[in-house]
Structure formats: structure tokens, C-alpha cells
Design a protein around this motif. Structure first.
Motif, PDB file in Angstrom:
ATOM      1  N   GLN A  12       0.829  -1.200   0.000  1.00  0.00           N
ATOM      2  CA  GLN A  12       0.000   0.000   0.000  1.00  0.00           C
ATOM      3  C   GLN A  12       0.866   1.253   0.000  1.00  0.00           C
ATOM      4  OE1 GLN A  12      -0.486  -2.632   1.790  1.00  0.00           O
ATOM      5  NE2 GLN A  12      -2.612  -3.311   1.620  1.00  0.00           N
ATOM      6  N   ARG A  13       0.477   2.213  -0.811  1.00  0.00           N
ATOM      7  CA  ARG A  13       1.272   3.431  -0.973  1.00  0.00           C
ATOM      8  C   ARG A  13       0.527   4.703  -0.579  1.00  0.00           C
ATOM      9  NH1 ARG A  13       4.504   0.247  -0.740  1.00  0.00           N
ATOM     10  NH2 ARG A  13       6.082  -0.419  -2.247  1.00  0.00           N
ATOM     11  N   GLU A  14      -0.810   4.641  -0.539  1.00  0.00           N
ATOM     12  CA  GLU A  14      -1.579   5.849  -0.267  1.00  0.00           C
ATOM     13  C   GLU A  14      -2.691   5.572   0.744  1.00  0.00           C
ATOM     14  OE1 GLU A  14      -3.019   7.464  -3.918  1.00  0.00           O
ATOM     15  OE2 GLU A  14      -1.018   7.999  -4.647  1.00  0.00           O
ATOM     16  N   LEU A  15      -2.880   6.531   1.664  1.00  0.00           N
ATOM     17  CA  LEU A  15      -3.932   6.445   2.666  1.00  0.00           C
ATOM     18  C   LEU A  15      -4.775   7.709   2.583  1.00  0.00           C
ATOM     19  CD1 LEU A  15      -5.228   5.264   5.318  1.00  0.00           C
ATOM     20  CD2 LEU A  15      -3.475   6.568   6.561  1.00  0.00           C
ATOM     21  N   VAL A  16      -6.088   7.554   2.392  1.00  0.00           N
ATOM     22  CA  VAL A  16      -7.005   8.693   2.326  1.00  0.00           C
ATOM     23  C   VAL A  16      -8.077   8.514   3.389  1.00  0.00           C
ATOM     24  CG1 VAL A  16      -8.630  10.014   0.924  1.00  0.00           C
ATOM     25  CG2 VAL A  16      -6.613   8.988  -0.147  1.00  0.00           C
ATOM     26  N   LEU A  17      -8.317   9.549   4.192  1.00  0.00           N
ATOM     27  CA  LEU A  17      -9.343   9.505   5.235  1.00  0.00           C
ATOM     28  C   LEU A  17     -10.630  10.149   4.746  1.00  0.00           C
ATOM     29  CD1 LEU A  17      -7.245  10.566   8.372  1.00  0.00           C
ATOM     30  CD2 LEU A  17      -7.578   8.276   7.417  1.00  0.00           C
ATOM     31  N   TYR A  18     -11.770   9.543   5.121  1.00  0.00           N
ATOM     32  CA  TYR A  18     -13.095  10.058   4.765  1.00  0.00           C
ATOM     33  C   TYR A  18     -13.902  10.299   6.034  1.00  0.00           C
ATOM     34  CZ  TYR A  18     -12.220   8.398  -0.011  1.00  0.00           C
ATOM     35  OH  TYR A  18     -11.695   8.199  -1.267  1.00  0.00           O
ATOM     36  N   PHE A  19     -14.491  11.472   6.139  1.00  0.00           N
ATOM     37  CA  PHE A  19     -15.430  11.770   7.220  1.00  0.00           C
ATOM     38  C   PHE A  19     -16.800  11.964   6.597  1.00  0.00           C
ATOM     39  CE2 PHE A  19     -11.845  14.040   9.775  1.00  0.00           C
ATOM     40  CZ  PHE A  19     -11.220  12.811   9.966  1.00  0.00           C
ATOM     41  N   ASP A  20     -17.766  11.177   7.056  1.00  0.00           N
ATOM     42  CA  ASP A  20     -19.111  11.221   6.485  1.00  0.00           C
ATOM     43  C   ASP A  20     -19.066  11.113   4.961  1.00  0.00           C
ATOM     44  OD1 ASP A  20     -20.269  11.380   8.998  1.00  0.00           O
ATOM     45  OD2 ASP A  20     -20.155  13.577   9.029  1.00  0.00           O
ATOM     46  N   TYR A  21     -18.218  10.192   4.495  1.00  0.00           N
ATOM     47  CA  TYR A  21     -18.118   9.799   3.082  1.00  0.00           C
ATOM     48  C   TYR A  21     -17.493  10.879   2.182  1.00  0.00           C
ATOM     49  CZ  TYR A  21     -21.409   6.517   5.111  1.00  0.00           C
ATOM     50  OH  TYR A  21     -22.009   5.600   5.939  1.00  0.00           O
ATOM     51  N   GLU A  22     -16.904  11.908   2.791  1.00  0.00           N
ATOM     52  CA  GLU A  22     -16.217  12.939   2.026  1.00  0.00           C
ATOM     53  C   GLU A  22     -14.711  12.828   2.243  1.00  0.00           C
ATOM     54  OE1 GLU A  22     -17.410  15.134  -0.114  1.00  0.00           O
ATOM     55  OE2 GLU A  22     -19.496  14.546   0.190  1.00  0.00           O
ATOM     56  N   PRO A  23     -13.882  12.862   1.178  1.00  0.00           N
ATOM     57  CA  PRO A  23     -12.429  12.795   1.365  1.00  0.00           C
ATOM     58  C   PRO A  23     -11.931  14.034   2.111  1.00  0.00           C
ATOM     59  CG  PRO A  23     -12.959  13.370  -0.900  1.00  0.00           C
ATOM     60  CD  PRO A  23     -14.257  13.012  -0.252  1.00  0.00           C
ATOM     61  N   ILE A  24     -11.073  13.813   3.094  1.00  0.00           N
ATOM     62  CA  ILE A  24     -10.610  14.900   3.959  1.00  0.00           C
ATOM     63  C   ILE A  24      -9.113  15.177   3.790  1.00  0.00           C
ATOM     64  CG2 ILE A  24     -10.388  15.719   6.339  1.00  0.00           C
ATOM     65  CD1 ILE A  24     -13.267  15.540   5.281  1.00  0.00           C
ATOM     66  N   ILE A  25      -8.331  14.085   3.812  1.00  0.00           N
ATOM     67  CA  ILE A  25      -6.881  14.267   3.816  1.00  0.00           C
ATOM     68  C   ILE A  25      -6.202  12.996   3.314  1.00  0.00           C
ATOM     69  CG2 ILE A  25      -6.585  13.421   6.195  1.00  0.00           C
ATOM     70  CD1 ILE A  25      -4.575  15.752   6.601  1.00  0.00           C
ATOM     71  N   GLY A  26      -5.021  13.163   2.690  1.00  0.00           N
ATOM     72  CA  GLY A  26      -4.292  12.031   2.154  1.00  0.00           C
ATOM     73  C   GLY A  26      -2.850  11.979   2.659  1.00  0.00           C
ATOM     74  N   PHE A  27      -2.341  10.774   2.862  1.00  0.00           N
ATOM     75  CA  PHE A  27      -0.977  10.551   3.322  1.00  0.00           C
ATOM     76  C   PHE A  27      -0.258   9.593   2.375  1.00  0.00           C
ATOM     77  CE2 PHE A  27      -3.424  11.704   7.017  1.00  0.00           C
ATOM     78  CZ  PHE A  27      -2.580  12.482   7.796  1.00  0.00           C
ATOM     79  N   LYS A  28       1.042   9.710   2.329  1.00  0.00           N
ATOM     80  CA  LYS A  28       1.863   8.755   1.575  1.00  0.00           C
ATOM     81  C   LYS A  28       2.403   7.728   2.560  1.00  0.00           C
ATOM     82  CE  LYS A  28       4.654  10.025  -1.766  1.00  0.00           C
ATOM     83  NZ  LYS A  28       5.799  10.638  -2.491  1.00  0.00           N
ATOM     84  N   LEU A  29       2.353   6.439   2.184  1.00  0.00           N
ATOM     85  CA  LEU A  29       2.874   5.370   3.025  1.00  0.00           C
ATOM     86  C   LEU A  29       4.198   4.869   2.458  1.00  0.00           C
ATOM     87  CD1 LEU A  29      -0.392   3.277   3.591  1.00  0.00           C
ATOM     88  CD2 LEU A  29       0.549   5.083   5.039  1.00  0.00           C
ATOM     89  N   ARG A  30       5.139   4.658   3.356  1.00  0.00           N
ATOM     90  CA  ARG A  30       6.439   4.105   2.934  1.00  0.00           C
ATOM     91  C   ARG A  30       6.831   2.951   3.832  1.00  0.00           C
ATOM     92  NH1 ARG A  30      10.262   9.422   1.801  1.00  0.00           N
ATOM     93  NH2 ARG A  30       9.405   9.936  -0.239  1.00  0.00           N
TER      94      ARG A  30
END
Length: 282
Positions: free
Chosen positions: A264-282
Motif C-alpha cells: 500500500q502506498r496511499e492512505l485517504v481519510l473520509y469523514f461522512d463519506y467525504e475525502p478529507i486528507i491524504g498521506f503517503k505510506l512508505r
């Protein structure tokens, strides 16, 4: 009113004259310029570098810059297509015609999770406007829509007179005084920060946009917000998972278990089904 204008003009002065007639002050005129460009210019990558030039002296630079602005703005307003240099140049030239002080600002941008942690380079252009002794930032390119495999028009005013602190989340100027911030935020902090999709939630932890899977098994996320959140989930690349336990008092807090993740390379958080913020995984 601007939406009733023609979608193309043969010259910048014709559009400027119409705006000057229909609107009474510089704030209204500036918004009219933004609105017309955002509604009528489509992002087209093939327009990049149409009027590049070389120079050998300051005098020659100034002369060729004027020619460049004139030629590029005329092409954009008549063809209805551009990249960021065309959007921002047309905006400036229209403001010049309306006697509104403005300038093109160049710098680095952050638009994708893959941009987190990248090396800094100047790849974008936007505008600064001076009205009644105050400075304002705007990005009419991003206000017009987004480009994936093709341009998707979606006129938005978030990047019109944006709070400089929020503007800097995805725009870092080549000259920091153009950030319009007293507080100094360095390039590394900009480059390594997470990618924001929504500005209603202030991230408290983790502040780094790169999460090293080898360093932690569980990651605790904390957000300051006055909004009630009833559902949290996250994408690991393209697969979605629910967060079943979280607290939502003064601080929104929850954990995500990264144990066993390999590809996995990318993590995206959703609050109430709306994208909020994204992180890169290493």
C-alpha cells in the motif's frame, strides 16, 4: 451578468471594456474577471510554452515580457484554452486594462498524494491582486476545474481571495513574501505535509504527510473541528475500510492499524463519506 457574455473575445480590451461598464468597483470587476475566465477557458496541456522567449539584457526582458503577455492573453481569450501560465497571464492583462494592480506569482504546487515529499520545483502560476491597500491571492486555473485524462469543468470560488494560510497548503511561492504570511513556513514543511481535500478539519497529529510503516503499527489521528462526524473510513490505495471506534468531543481522535501492510502506498481519510486528507505510506 458575466455568464451572459460571449464565450470568446477577439481582444482583451473588448472584454475589459464590457466589465468596466457593467461593474462599479474593483472588487466586483476582479470577481467578474475570475468568473469569465473560469467559465470559458479550458485547461489544455498542449498549450504549454507557446510563447517562450530568450533575452540577453534587462531591457530586452522587459520588452519581451510585454509582447509575451499580449500574445498569450490574446490567444487564451480567443481560443478558450490554456495552462496555468495562460490563465494567470490573461487575468493580469485584464486587470491591467481595468487599472487594477495585479501580478503573476509562480511557485510549487501540491495536487496529488504522490507530490508529498517530492523535490521542490516551480511548476504552477497564480495571481496576487492589490485593492484598497490590501493584497489578495487567487488561482483561476484551479477555480475553473481539474484535469485528469481530460479537463473537467467545475467552477469554484474557494481559490478566489483565499485565506493565505489555507492557500499555502497547496501553493508555495518562489519568493516567500508572495505567501502574504508573517509566519515563516519552509519548503520542507510544505513538501512533506499531507494533502488536504477539506479545510474544515485542522490536523493535529500526525503532521508529517509521510507515514513510515516500519516505524509504527498503529497511527493515532487527531483533528480539531467544531463539526459532528458520524462516520469515518479510509482508503488504502483503492480499497475502503471503516473506522468503528472514534471519539468526537473537542478533538476528533481515532487509530488505524497498519500492521502487515506491504504494498500500500496511499492512505485517504473520509469523514461522512467525504475525502478529507491524504498521506503517503512508505
Amino acid at each position: 451578468m458575466v455568464l451572459t457574455y460571449p464565450t470568446k473575445f477577439s481582444s482583451v480590451s473588448k472584454l475589459a471594456k464590457r466589465i468596466n461598464t457593467d461593474f462599479s468597483n474593483d472588487f466586483e470587476k476582479t470577481r467578474a474577471v475570475y468568473t469569465w475566465i473560469a467559465n470559458n477557458v479550458a485547461y489544455e496541456p498542449s498549450e504549454y510554452g507557446k510563447f517562450d522567449f530568450e533575452y540577453s539584457s534587462q531591457a530586452e526582458l522587459e520588452k519581451k515580457e510585454k509582447e509575451y503577455e499580449k500574445n498569450l492573453s490574446k490567444r487564451v481569450i480567443s481560443k478558450g484554452k490554456a495552462v496555468c501560465e495562460g490563465y494567470s497571464t490573461l487575468f493580469k492583462v485584464l486587470c491591467d486594462e481595468l487599472n487594477i494592480k495585479s501580478k503573476v506569482v509562480t511557485g510549487g504546487s501540491k495536487t496529488r498524494i504522490s507530490d508529498i515529499g517530492k523535490r521542490y520545483y516551480s511548476d504552477h502560476a497564480w495571481n496576487m491582486v492589490f485593492i484598497e491597500n490590501k493584497k489578495y491571492l487567487l488561482d483561476v486555473t484551479w477555480g475553473a476545474g481539474a484535469f485528469g485524462n481530460r479537463f473537467a469543468k467545475n467552477v469554484d470560488y474557494f481559490y478566489y481571495f483565499t485565506n493565505p494560510k489555507l492557500f499555502l497548503k497547496k501553493h508555495y511561492p518562489d519568493y516567500y513574501e508572495n505567501a502574504l504570511l508573517i509566519e515563516k513556513i519552509n519548503k520542507e514543511e510544505f513538501l512533506n505535509g499531507p494533502l488536504l481535500y477539506n479545510y474544515d478539519f485542522e490536523l493535529k497529529s500526525p503532521l508529517n504527510g509521510i507515514i513510515k510503516k516500519s516505524d509504527v503499527s498503529k497511527v493515532k489521528f487527531q483533528f480539531q473541528t467544531d463539526k459532528d462526524v458520524s462516520s469515518i473510513s479510509y482508503d488504502l490505495d483503492s480499497k475502503n475500510y471503516p473506522v468503528n471506534q472514534f471519539t468526537n468531543d473537542e478533538i476528533l481522535e481515532f487509530e488505524i492499524d497498519l500492521t502487515g501492510l506491504k504494498r500500500q502506498r496511499e492512505l485517504v481519510l473520509y469523514f461522512d463519506y467525504e475525502p478529507i486528507i491524504g498521506f503517503k505510506l512508505r
